[in-house]
Design a protein around this motif. Structure first.
Motif, PDB file in Angstrom:
ATOM      1  N   LEU A   1      63.539 -98.371  63.566  1.00 11.82           N
ATOM      2  CA  LEU A   1      63.646 -97.201  64.425  1.00 11.82           C
ATOM      3  C   LEU A   1      62.723 -97.346  65.627  1.00 11.82           C
ATOM      4  N   SER A   2      63.166 -96.835  66.737  1.00 13.66           N
ATOM      5  CA  SER A   2      62.379 -96.827  67.968  1.00 13.66           C
ATOM      6  C   SER A   2      62.253 -95.387  68.426  1.00 13.66           C
ATOM      7  N   ALA A   3      61.042 -94.978  68.799  1.00 12.75           N
ATOM      8  CA  ALA A   3      60.831 -93.601  69.245  1.00 12.75           C
ATOM      9  C   ALA A   3      61.695 -93.296  70.459  1.00 12.75           C
ATOM     10  N   VAL A   4      61.765 -94.242  71.402  1.00  9.50           N
ATOM     11  CA  VAL A   4      62.585 -94.038  72.597  1.00  9.50           C
ATOM     12  C   VAL A   4      64.058 -93.962  72.216  1.00  9.50           C
ATOM     13  N   GLY A   5      64.485 -94.845  71.320  1.00  4.77           N
ATOM     14  CA  GLY A   5      65.874 -94.830  70.871  1.00  4.77           C
ATOM     15  C   GLY A   5      66.230 -93.537  70.172  1.00  4.77           C
ATOM     16  N   VAL A   6      65.311 -93.021  69.354  1.00 10.77           N
ATOM     17  CA  VAL A   6      65.558 -91.755  68.657  1.00 10.77           C
ATOM     18  C   VAL A   6      65.735 -90.620  69.657  1.00 10.77           C
ATOM     19  N   LEU A   7      64.926 -90.591  70.703  1.00 14.55           N
ATOM     20  CA  LEU A   7      65.042 -89.544  71.725  1.00 14.55           C
ATOM     21  C   LEU A   7      66.398 -89.623  72.432  1.00 14.55           C
ATOM     22  N   TRP A   8      66.834 -90.842  72.764  1.00 13.47           N
ATOM     23  CA  TRP A   8      68.149 -90.990  73.395  1.00 13.47           C
ATOM     24  C   TRP A   8      69.256 -90.537  72.434  1.00 13.47           C
ATOM     25  N   ALA A   9      69.134 -90.889  71.146  1.00 13.78           N
ATOM     26  CA  ALA A   9      70.140 -90.498  70.169  1.00 13.78           C
ATOM     27  C   ALA A   9      70.177 -88.975  70.000  1.00 13.78           C
ATOM     28  N   LEU A  10      69.013 -88.333  70.067  1.00 12.51           N
ATOM     29  CA  LEU A  10      68.984 -86.873  70.015  1.00 12.51           C
ATOM     30  C   LEU A  10      69.681 -86.271  71.236  1.00 12.51           C
ATOM     31  N   GLY A  11      69.550 -86.934  72.388  1.00 13.90           N
ATOM     32  CA  GLY A  11      70.274 -86.496  73.572  1.00 13.90           C
ATOM     33  C   GLY A  11      71.773 -86.587  73.362  1.00 13.90           C
ATOM     34  N   ALA A  12      72.233 -87.664  72.702  1.00 12.48           N
ATOM     35  CA  ALA A  12      73.662 -87.804  72.392  1.00 12.48           C
ATOM     36  C   ALA A  12      74.107 -86.710  71.434  1.00 12.48           C
ATOM     37  N   MET A  13      73.232 -86.337  70.498  1.00 13.54           N
ATOM     38  CA  MET A  13      73.551 -85.255  69.567  1.00 13.54           C
ATOM     39  C   MET A  13      73.738 -83.938  70.310  1.00 13.54           C
ATOM     40  N   VAL A  14      72.877 -83.669  71.298  1.00 11.17           N
ATOM     41  CA  VAL A  14      73.013 -82.446  72.088  1.00 11.17           C
ATOM     42  C   VAL A  14      74.352 -82.446  72.832  1.00 11.17           C
ATOM     43  N   GLY A  15      74.716 -83.585  73.409  1.00 10.06           N
ATOM     44  CA  GLY A  15      76.003 -83.688  74.098  1.00 10.06           C
ATOM     45  C   GLY A  15      77.167 -83.473  73.158  1.00 10.06           C
ATOM     46  N   CYS A  16      77.081 -84.018  71.959  1.00 10.91           N
ATOM     47  CA  CYS A  16      78.153 -83.872  70.965  1.00 10.91           C
ATOM     48  C   CYS A  16      78.276 -82.417  70.519  1.00 10.91           C
ATOM     49  N   ALA A  17      77.143 -81.760  70.266  1.00  8.04           N
ATOM     50  CA  ALA A  17      77.174 -80.355  69.868  1.00  8.04           C
ATOM     51  C   ALA A  17      77.734 -79.486  70.991  1.00  8.04           C
ATOM     52  N   THR A  18      77.373 -79.809  72.234  1.00  6.09           N
ATOM     53  CA  THR A  18      77.897 -79.066  73.389  1.00  6.09           C
ATOM     54  C   THR A  18      79.413 -79.186  73.460  1.00  6.09           C
ATOM     55  N   TYR A  19      79.926 -80.363  73.145  1.00  4.96           N
ATOM     56  CA  TYR A  19      81.375 -80.603  73.140  1.00  4.96           C
ATOM     57  C   TYR A  19      82.085 -79.601  72.235  1.00  4.96           C
ATOM     58  N   PHE A  20      81.527 -79.337  71.060  1.00  6.01           N
ATOM     59  CA  PHE A  20      82.167 -78.421  70.122  1.00  6.01           C
ATOM     60  C   PHE A  20      81.960 -76.963  70.513  1.00  6.01           C
ATOM     61  N   VAL A  21      80.751 -76.602  70.910  1.00  6.45           N
ATOM     62  CA  VAL A  21      80.468 -75.202  71.212  1.00  6.45           C
ATOM     63  C   VAL A  21      81.235 -74.732  72.445  1.00  6.45           C
ATOM     64  N   LEU A  22      81.194 -75.505  73.530  1.00  5.70           N
ATOM     65  CA  LEU A  22      81.896 -75.101  74.745  1.00  5.70           C
ATOM     66  C   LEU A  22      83.409 -75.230  74.589  1.00  5.70           C
ATOM     67  N   GLY A  23      83.840 -76.269  73.896  1.00  2.00           N
ATOM     68  CA  GLY A  23      85.272 -76.461  73.710  1.00  2.00           C
ATOM     69  C   GLY A  23      85.917 -75.360  72.891  1.00  2.00           C
ATOM     70  N   ALA A  24      85.127 -74.683  72.049  1.00  2.00           N
ATOM     71  CA  ALA A  24      85.682 -73.647  71.176  1.00  2.00           C
ATOM     72  C   ALA A  24      85.753 -72.282  71.840  1.00  2.00           C
ATOM     73  N   ASP A  25      85.175 -72.119  73.014  1.00  2.00           N
ATOM     74  CA  ASP A  25      85.147 -70.804  73.660  1.00  2.00           C
ATOM     75  C   ASP A  25      86.515 -70.487  74.253  1.00  2.00           C
ATOM     76  N   ASP A  26      87.199 -69.512  73.648  1.00  2.00           N
ATOM     77  CA  ASP A  26      88.554 -69.176  74.113  1.00  2.00           C
ATOM     78  C   ASP A  26      88.586 -67.872  74.904  1.00  2.00           C
ATOM     79  N   THR A  27      87.426 -67.427  75.404  1.00  2.00           N
ATOM     80  CA  THR A  27      87.382 -66.171  76.166  1.00  2.00           C
ATOM     81  C   THR A  27      87.333 -66.397  77.669  1.00  2.00           C
ATOM     82  N   THR A  28      87.314 -67.639  78.098  1.00  2.00           N
ATOM     83  CA  THR A  28      87.106 -67.934  79.515  1.00  2.00           C
ATOM     84  C   THR A  28      88.381 -67.819  80.340  1.00  2.00           C
ATOM     85  N   GLY A  29      89.531 -67.871  79.683  1.00  2.00           N
ATOM     86  CA  GLY A  29      90.794 -67.897  80.413  1.00  2.00           C
ATOM     87  C   GLY A  29      91.132 -69.275  80.942  1.00  2.00           C
ATOM     88  N   LEU A  30      90.306 -70.275  80.618  1.00  2.00           N
ATOM     89  CA  LEU A  30      90.535 -71.638  81.083  1.00  2.00           C
ATOM     90  C   LEU A  30      91.353 -72.389  80.043  1.00  2.00           C
TER      91      LEU A  30
END
Length: 323
Positions: free
Chosen positions: A162-191
């Protein structure tokens, strides 16, 4: 109702669940194909940055016409949701890709994937802390089973640095992945889902191209032939499939699944992408999964069933009484 703010406050019709599951599995199968298609290209001299840019760029070219058509001449939803589209493209598309490939430049693929795929747990925590949707014991048990299965599929018991820098980058990817689900599920925008997918892919492609131009994302290509399942083919064939299947189909079906199932369940079903990735590597690259990985795949599917059954036990704050 809004799956962003009230993920299960209003139940989806039961008849819609099979369609949502089908879309979620289609998205997982499509996303899971990307690794097996990209591996021979990387071995032939392509950089990860150039493969990802072509993949997202082609996906944008394919989806944009359908996204425009879905608006039916009314661009008001796009103007009203410009910030959401920007955030989706930056975090869910370009951010997740850039952070993941940055992570694997410092650490092994298995641990990086494991950290990124803690995204479903992040979605559960977000809905719990931000919207008071406390998960029940069945949901938490299903999540735990998924986590064990994920560790087995990624075969982390062989040992990993494990690398501390690598773990931080992987956590950033996790945030992006979670954002994909949370924003993609919002059906109130009319988009419309197609418009969100198109806008996100365009923003993601532009950002990735910018990162390449300034040198933060190495870009290198090659024109040698590549081989899949013993068959040799031109380099442009897998690139076309990456754009069509692992970008266009994957993102559109993923957003559709999240709109039907909600971000919580959709994110756990998406864990089957890891199983799909192992299966595609077996079919196209001859990388046979071991018994431990097969067991892990079964546990992931069992955990998804647990999360689905636990949806009815999620505690949702009562709506205020009308005055």
């Amino acid at each position: 109702m809004s799956t962003l703010t009230h993920d299960v406050a209003v139940r989806r019709p039961a008849r819609g669940v099979p369609a949502g599951m089908a879309l979620a599995l289609t998205s997982a199968l499509a996303f899971g194909l990307s690794g097996a298609l990209a591996r021979p290209l990387l071995d032939a001299g392509w950089t990860a940055g150039s493969v990802v840019l072509v993949r997202i760029g082609l996906g944008a070219l394919i989806v944009v016409p359908f996204g425009i058509r879905s608006l039916r001449g009314d661009w008001t939803p796009v103007r009203r949701n410009a910030r959401l589209i920007l955030v989706y493209g930056v975090l869910a598309v370009a951010g997740a890709q850039f952070c993941y490939f940055s992570a694997v430049s410092y650490m092994q693929v298995g641990p990086a994937l494991l950290i990124e795929y803690t995204a479903p747990a992040a979605v559960v925590v977000w809905l719990w802390l931000r919207h008071a949707q406390r998960p029940g014991l069945v949901t938490l048990g299903g999540a735990a089973v998924c986590a064990v299965g994920l560790v087995l599929v990624l075969d982390l018991f062989s040992g990993a640095d494990l690398s501390a820098v690598g773990v931080l980058w992987a956590l950033g990817a996790m945030v992006g992945c979670a954002t994909y689900f949370v924003l993609g599920a919002d059906d109130t925008t009319g988009l419309p889902p197609l418009a969100l997918a198109a806008g996100g892919l365009v923003v993601g492609a532009l950002l990735l191209a910018t990162l390449g131009l300034v040198g933060l994302l190495p870009m290198r290509t090659a024109d040698s032939a590549v081989t899949y399942a013993g068959l040799e083919t031109s380099w442009w064939v897998p690139l076309g499939l990456l754009g069509l299947i692992t970008a266009a189909v994957a993102y559109v079906s993923g957003i559709g699944a999240a709109r039907i199932l909600g971000s919580r369940l959709a994110s756990f079903v998406a864990l089957s992408e890891v199983v799909a990735g192992v299966a595609w590597a077996w079919v196209l690259l001859g990388e046979l999964p071991g018994p431990i990985q097969l067991l892990g795949g079964g546990l992931i599917l069992l955990g998804v069933v647990g999360v689905k059954l636990g949806e009815r036990d999620v505690a949702v704050p009562a709506a205020p009484a009308p005055i």
